[in-house]
Design an enzyme around this catalytic site. Structure first.
Site, mmCIF file in Angstrom:
data_model
loop_
_atom_site.group_PDB
_atom_site.id
_atom_site.type_symbol
_atom_site.label_atom_id
_atom_site.label_comp_id
_atom_site.label_asym_id
_atom_site.label_seq_id
_atom_site.Cartn_x
_atom_site.Cartn_y
_atom_site.Cartn_z
ATOM 1 N N GLU A 46 0.827 -1.218 0.000
ATOM 2 C CA GLU A 46 0.000 0.000 0.000
ATOM 3 C C GLU A 46 0.861 1.266 0.000
ATOM 4 O OE1 GLU A 46 -3.276 0.636 -0.374
ATOM 5 O OE2 GLU A 46 -3.349 -1.471 -0.901
ATOM 6 N N CYS A 201 -12.242 1.616 -15.059
ATOM 7 C CA CYS A 201 -12.594 3.049 -15.033
ATOM 8 C C CYS A 201 -11.293 3.855 -14.954
ATOM 9 C CB CYS A 201 -13.503 3.343 -13.843
ATOM 10 S SG CYS A 201 -14.293 4.952 -13.974
ATOM 11 N N CYS A 208 -15.968 1.447 -20.504
ATOM 12 C CA CYS A 208 -17.332 1.417 -19.958
ATOM 13 C C CYS A 208 -18.093 0.154 -20.353
ATOM 14 C CB CYS A 208 -18.090 2.667 -20.394
ATOM 15 S SG CYS A 208 -17.360 4.162 -19.729
ATOM 16 N N CYS A 211 -17.705 -2.497 -17.865
ATOM 17 C CA CYS A 211 -17.913 -2.066 -16.479
ATOM 18 C C CYS A 211 -19.226 -2.614 -15.907
ATOM 19 C CB CYS A 211 -17.937 -0.537 -16.426
ATOM 20 S SG CYS A 211 -18.215 0.099 -14.774
ATOM 21 N N CYS A 217 -24.396 4.299 -14.464
ATOM 22 C CA CYS A 217 -23.379 5.345 -14.328
ATOM 23 C C CYS A 217 -23.882 6.685 -14.901
ATOM 24 C CB CYS A 217 -22.111 4.907 -15.050
ATOM 25 S SG CYS A 217 -20.843 6.166 -15.050
HETATM 26 FE FE1 SF4 Z 1 -16.329 4.385 -15.061
HETATM 27 FE FE2 SF4 Z 1 -18.952 4.782 -15.388
HETATM 28 FE FE3 SF4 Z 1 -17.522 3.958 -17.428
HETATM 29 FE FE4 SF4 Z 1 -17.951 2.359 -15.359
HETATM 30 S S1 SF4 Z 1 -19.457 3.129 -16.785
HETATM 31 S S2 SF4 Z 1 -16.016 2.642 -16.434
HETATM 32 S S3 SF4 Z 1 -17.956 3.788 -13.670
HETATM 33 S S4 SF4 Z 1 -17.310 5.872 -16.371
#
Ligand code: SF4
Length: 359
Positions: A46, A201, A208, A211, A217
């Site tokens: 960390e 992200c 996205c 994601c 989002c």
């Molecule tokens: Fe980031 Fe939103 Fe894209 Fe997901 S959908 S990668 S949270 S910007």
């Protein structure tokens, strides 16, 4: 519940479920500090990962635990040994903190790694988010993390248009991060948050379509993904010039130990003058410091090194004089460094570069 948070984006339960399902399939589980996981390894990783990418940290981490396999061995090491292993990783204050914290755990905590947020934050270099990361990852105790990756995910998920580096946006992000933190699966959840920010992200090319949060989002819905997070305008970094003197005697170069203040704290460096090379100023310096009236000087290639708060243009100058060795007072703060048989000492990366470029 803080009324500033838009809880309509996604429920905490759904967020946790989507994230943990994604983590089971795509999360990073083979990082060196995740194998034979101990609080010592987690803490070390960390600290190394602050401001630094995983790919850079991995070889440093591996070398570090090879030389210092236990917290006690790190606490017993000399400062030079620690700084030598850290050299090149940058932000040297972290290495000082690490060393001090290891001694503190051995002496103040009877060699038992702290397992609560209050004691963890008593360790030098450990702030609230790092303490929470150690607590959750190493002890599986629920704690809210908010590092740079997590901030980016939450800012985009909630479509926060406040500049990131402001107190009110910081407070809001802590509230949001707490809202989503589960009471169970602490280690998996923290790792998943970090991984989502680091691998999906991302700052420049967010994926996205990969994601788990894409359907909720706000940034994605409003076409703000590449705009967020917004950073407060910072000043253009100043370029400073500094002349570094390589006082040569056969294969040896004079180094001195820097003080505990300013850049490269406690590392070994070259005598230096502010500004670009000025032959009169160098001659005066040589006479005043070493009583040397005549010496040969050769300008070497200059190069730039960037810090977070300024750019430094380094101008190395090679100096040879028969008199240097005779007039030099040897003490703990200066050494002759043999460039062909280098000692294991902590050198800042740019100084190492200058020494390695010597014929
Ligand atoms: Fe980031 Fe939103 Fe894209 Fe997901 S959908 S990668 S949270 S910007």
């Amino acid at each position: 519940m803080n009324t500033n948070i838009n809880t309509d984006v996604i429920s905490a339960k759904k967020f946790q479920r989507l994230l943990l399902i994604w983590f089971a399939q795509h999360g990073r589980k083979n990082l060196p500090w995740q194998q034979n996981k101990t609080p010592y390894h987690v803490w070390l990783s960390e600290i190394m990962l602050q401001q630094t990418q995983v790919a850079t940290v991995v070889p440093y981490f591996q070398r570090f635990i090879q030389i210092f396999p236990t917290l006690t061995s790190l606490a017993q090491a000399s400062e030079d040994e620690v700084l030598h292993l850290w050299a090149g990783l940058g932000y040297y204050r972290r290495a000082h903190h690490l060393h001090c914290a290891a001694k503190k755990i051995v002496h103040d905590f009877e060699n038992k790694f702290p397992d609560n947020l209050i004691d963890l934050q008593k360790l030098p270099g450990v702030g609230l988010s790092t303490a929470a990361a150690i607590l959750s990852l190493a002890f599986n105790i629920p704690a809210t993390i908010l590092d740079g990756n997590v901030k980016r995910v939450l800012t985009r998920l909630h479509g926060i248009t406040l500049p990131l580096n402001q107190k009110n946006s910081e407070n809001l992000l802590w509230e949001i991060a707490k809202f989503y933190t589960p009471k169970k699966n602490a280690a998996q959840y923290s790792q998943a948050m970090m991984d989502l920010g680091a691998t999906v992200c991302t700052r420049h090319q967010p994926q996205c379509l990969q994601c788990p949060l894409q359907n909720v989002c706000v940034a994605k819905k409003n076409n703000l993904v590449h705009v967020l997070p917004i950073k407060k305008q910072t000043q253009t970094l100043q370029l400073k010039h500094r002349t570094f003197l390589l006082l040569q005697h056969i294969d040896n170069i004079l180094l001195y130990k820097r003080s505990a203040q300013g850049i490269w704290q406690g590392l070994w460096s070259l005598p230096e003058l502010t500004g670009k090379p000025n032959l009169i100023a160098i001659k005066k310096f040589m006479q005043k410091k070493f009583g040397v009236k005549t010496c040969k000087m050769k300008l070497l290639s200059s190069f730039k090194h960037s810090f977070t708060h300024f750019h430094l243009q380094l101008h190395p100058v090679l100096i040879t004089s028969e008199k240097i060795i005779g007039n030099l007072m040897e003490d703990d703060a200066q050494i002759w460094y043999n460039v062909h048989q280098p000692k294991h000492i902590g050198l800042p990366k740019p100084i190492k570069t200058i020494l390695e470029r010597l014929p």
